[in-house]
Design a protein around this motif. Sequence first.
Motif, mmCIF file in Angstrom:
data_model
loop_
_atom_site.group_PDB
_atom_site.id
_atom_site.type_symbol
_atom_site.label_atom_id
_atom_site.label_comp_id
_atom_site.label_asym_id
_atom_site.label_seq_id
_atom_site.Cartn_x
_atom_site.Cartn_y
_atom_site.Cartn_z
ATOM 1 N N LEU A 42 -62.750 65.693 39.890
ATOM 2 C CA LEU A 42 -61.350 66.234 39.582
ATOM 3 C C LEU A 42 -61.022 67.698 40.473
ATOM 4 O O LEU A 42 -60.120 67.629 41.068
ATOM 5 N N PRO A 43 -62.001 68.633 40.402
ATOM 6 C CA PRO A 43 -61.576 70.026 40.957
ATOM 7 C C PRO A 43 -61.739 69.776 42.420
ATOM 8 O O PRO A 43 -60.986 70.225 43.234
ATOM 9 N N LEU A 44 -62.847 68.770 42.903
ATOM 10 C CA LEU A 44 -62.626 68.564 44.280
ATOM 11 C C LEU A 44 -61.618 67.754 44.989
ATOM 12 O O LEU A 44 -60.911 68.160 46.111
ATOM 13 N N ALA A 45 -61.038 66.999 44.018
ATOM 14 C CA ALA A 45 -59.898 66.265 44.460
ATOM 15 C C ALA A 45 -58.627 67.106 44.555
ATOM 16 O O ALA A 45 -57.769 67.037 45.708
ATOM 17 N N PHE A 46 -58.517 68.200 43.741
ATOM 18 C CA PHE A 46 -57.340 68.955 43.868
ATOM 19 C C PHE A 46 -57.402 70.023 44.782
ATOM 20 O O PHE A 46 -56.595 70.327 45.303
ATOM 21 N N LYS A 47 -58.683 70.296 45.207
ATOM 22 C CA LYS A 47 -59.156 71.547 46.405
ATOM 23 C C LYS A 47 -58.575 70.705 47.674
ATOM 24 O O LYS A 47 -57.948 71.193 48.390
ATOM 25 N N ILE A 48 -58.941 69.405 47.696
ATOM 26 C CA ILE A 48 -58.635 68.773 48.850
ATOM 27 C C ILE A 48 -56.918 68.665 49.029
ATOM 28 O O ILE A 48 -56.396 68.931 50.203
ATOM 29 N N ALA A 49 -56.350 68.358 48.133
ATOM 30 C CA ALA A 49 -54.961 68.095 47.902
ATOM 31 C C ALA A 49 -54.326 69.499 48.340
ATOM 32 O O ALA A 49 -53.412 69.594 49.067
ATOM 33 N N ARG A 50 -54.682 70.664 47.961
ATOM 34 C CA ARG A 50 -54.274 71.873 48.239
ATOM 35 C C ARG A 50 -54.487 72.247 49.584
ATOM 36 O O ARG A 50 -53.760 72.755 50.089
ATOM 37 N N LEU A 51 -55.642 72.086 49.990
ATOM 38 C CA LEU A 51 -55.955 72.193 51.513
ATOM 39 C C LEU A 51 -54.880 71.435 52.527
ATOM 40 O O LEU A 51 -54.650 72.108 53.170
ATOM 41 N N PHE A 52 -54.545 70.345 52.063
ATOM 42 C CA PHE A 52 -53.649 69.374 52.994
ATOM 43 C C PHE A 52 -52.054 69.723 52.405
ATOM 44 O O PHE A 52 -51.465 69.125 53.277
#
Length: 72
Positions: A42-52
Amino acid sequence: MKNHIKVFRAHRKISQAALADLLDVSRQSINAIETGKYDPSLPLAFKIARLFEVPIEEIFEYEADQQLADTK
């Protein structure tokens, strides 16, 4: 879990290796996530969303949600 990382990555002209560097993971991890062999934490998924700079739901699609939509 279905995802659209490859689409977002292509739109920004970012390689798997470059995305991996930005997220502090391996290129193999990005490949495994893109091909559905691995679901990100979940933290990585949010990091990906924030990046994009998009809501997480625009990148990740839970397959049960799709099945629900198909029955409506």
